[in-house]
Design an enzyme around this catalytic site. Structure first.
Site, PDB file in Angstrom:
ATOM      1  N   SER A 154       0.849  -1.189   0.000  1.00 54.99           N
ATOM      2  CA  SER A 154       0.000   0.000   0.000  1.00 54.99           C
ATOM      3  C   SER A 154       0.882   1.236   0.000  1.00 54.99           C
ATOM      4  O   SER A 154       1.953   1.240   0.626  1.00 54.99           O
ATOM      5  CB  SER A 154      -0.889   0.011   1.252  1.00 54.99           C
ATOM      6  OG  SER A 154      -1.509   1.277   1.426  1.00 54.99           O
ATOM      7  N   TYR A 167      -1.875  -1.429  10.075  1.00 60.47           N
ATOM      8  CA  TYR A 167      -1.959  -1.718   8.638  1.00 60.47           C
ATOM      9  C   TYR A 167      -0.733  -1.178   7.905  1.00 60.47           C
ATOM     10  O   TYR A 167      -0.116  -1.880   7.097  1.00 60.47           O
ATOM     11  CB  TYR A 167      -3.231  -1.096   8.076  1.00 60.47           C
ATOM     12  CG  TYR A 167      -3.430  -1.293   6.591  1.00 60.47           C
ATOM     13  CD1 TYR A 167      -3.919  -2.484   6.087  1.00 60.47           C
ATOM     14  CD2 TYR A 167      -3.135  -0.265   5.698  1.00 60.47           C
ATOM     15  CE1 TYR A 167      -4.115  -2.666   4.726  1.00 60.47           C
ATOM     16  CE2 TYR A 167      -3.320  -0.426   4.343  1.00 60.47           C
ATOM     17  CZ  TYR A 167      -3.816  -1.624   3.854  1.00 60.47           C
ATOM     18  OH  TYR A 167      -3.997  -1.788   2.509  1.00 60.47           O
TER      19      TYR A 167
END
Length: 260
Positions: A154, A167
């Site tokens: 990401s 995350y």
């Protein structure tokens, strides 16, 4: 002008390729599965969501695509091993692995608001699960002679998105893992690369506040929403012969929000 919301058709052939995609019942994983199958690959689509997985596999098969569903829970080491073996059996071998499955669970909380179970659950799936699937698939990827692993990270790990610590940390770990694996597996002719998507409109991002979506739109060089189709070409490229001398690399596919 092409409709960016429609599935992409990669301008390359993956005919004969046998590919396993995790997290394939919805979102990015489903988009990758469809695009790779459209490019000629035989795809094992893996997910823990059995009902959704079977429904999507039936839909894609009805469209004439070669896909097979396999239920895998990345939290369970034995399930990862069994699922990898089942996928290899169904495909008749394995040429590519897309480690796409992940969870967020910590979104919207500051670092001091996280608890240990929340942190551990994200690391268990995103980091340990990726390692487990990779090692379970290595014998078949080695036997292929042209194995490719694509890890989906990401761009939050590149710009340090706030209130998403577990995350972000897990996706940063994937980037580092990919580089180490690339050096370990180069002698086996297995490439390992990472894609860092930007904020993409999928089921998993429905919780994201509108202001965060607007932030991305405003700071992208290409100022629009990112959709799953925007990533399919990069994934297909990294699984193809066109990228055989490319390994340990990170592609930020985010419309220019982060230029890496």
């Amino acid at each position: 002008m092409p409709d960016a919301t429609q599935p992409s058709h990669p301008p390359l052939s993956l005919a004969g390729r046998r590919i396993l995609v995790t997290g394939a019942a919805r979102g990015l994983g489903l988009a990758f599965t469809e695009a790779l199958a459209q490019a000629g690959a035989h795809v094992a689509m893996a997910d823990v969501l059995a009902t959704e997985l079977d429904a999507q596999a039936s839909r894609l098969r009805a469209a004439g695509l070669r896909v097979d569903p396999v239920q895998i829970d990345l939290r369970d080491p034995d399930a990862c091993l069994r699922g990898a073996h089942e996928a290899v059996r169904m495909l008749g071998g394995l040429d590519g692995l897309v480690n796409n499955a992940s969870i967020t669970h910590s979104g919207g909380r500051l670092a001091e608001e996280l608890d240990v179970p929340m942190w551990d659950s994200v690391m268990e799936v995103n980091v340990r699960g990726t390692w487990l699937m990779t090692t379970a698939c290595l014998p078949a990827l080695r036997a292929s002679g042209r194995g490719s692993i694509v890890n989906i990270a990401s761009d939050t790990a590149l710009w340090g998105a706030p209130k998403l610590l577990a995350y972000v940390a897990s996706k940063g770990a994937l980037i580092s893992m990919s580089r180490s694996l690339a050096r370990e597996l180069g002698a086996d002719n297995i490439t390992v690369n990472t894609i860092a998507p930007g904020l993409t409109r999928v089921e998993a991002t429905e919780y994201v506040p509108a202001a965060r979506h607007e932030l991305y739109r405003n700071q992208r060089a290409i100022s629009r929403e990112q959709v799953p189709a925007d990533l399919c070409g990069a994934v297909a490229f990294l699984l193809s012969d066109m990228s055989r001398f490319m390994t340990g690399q990170l592609l930020a596919v985010n419309g220019g929000m982060v230029m890496h």
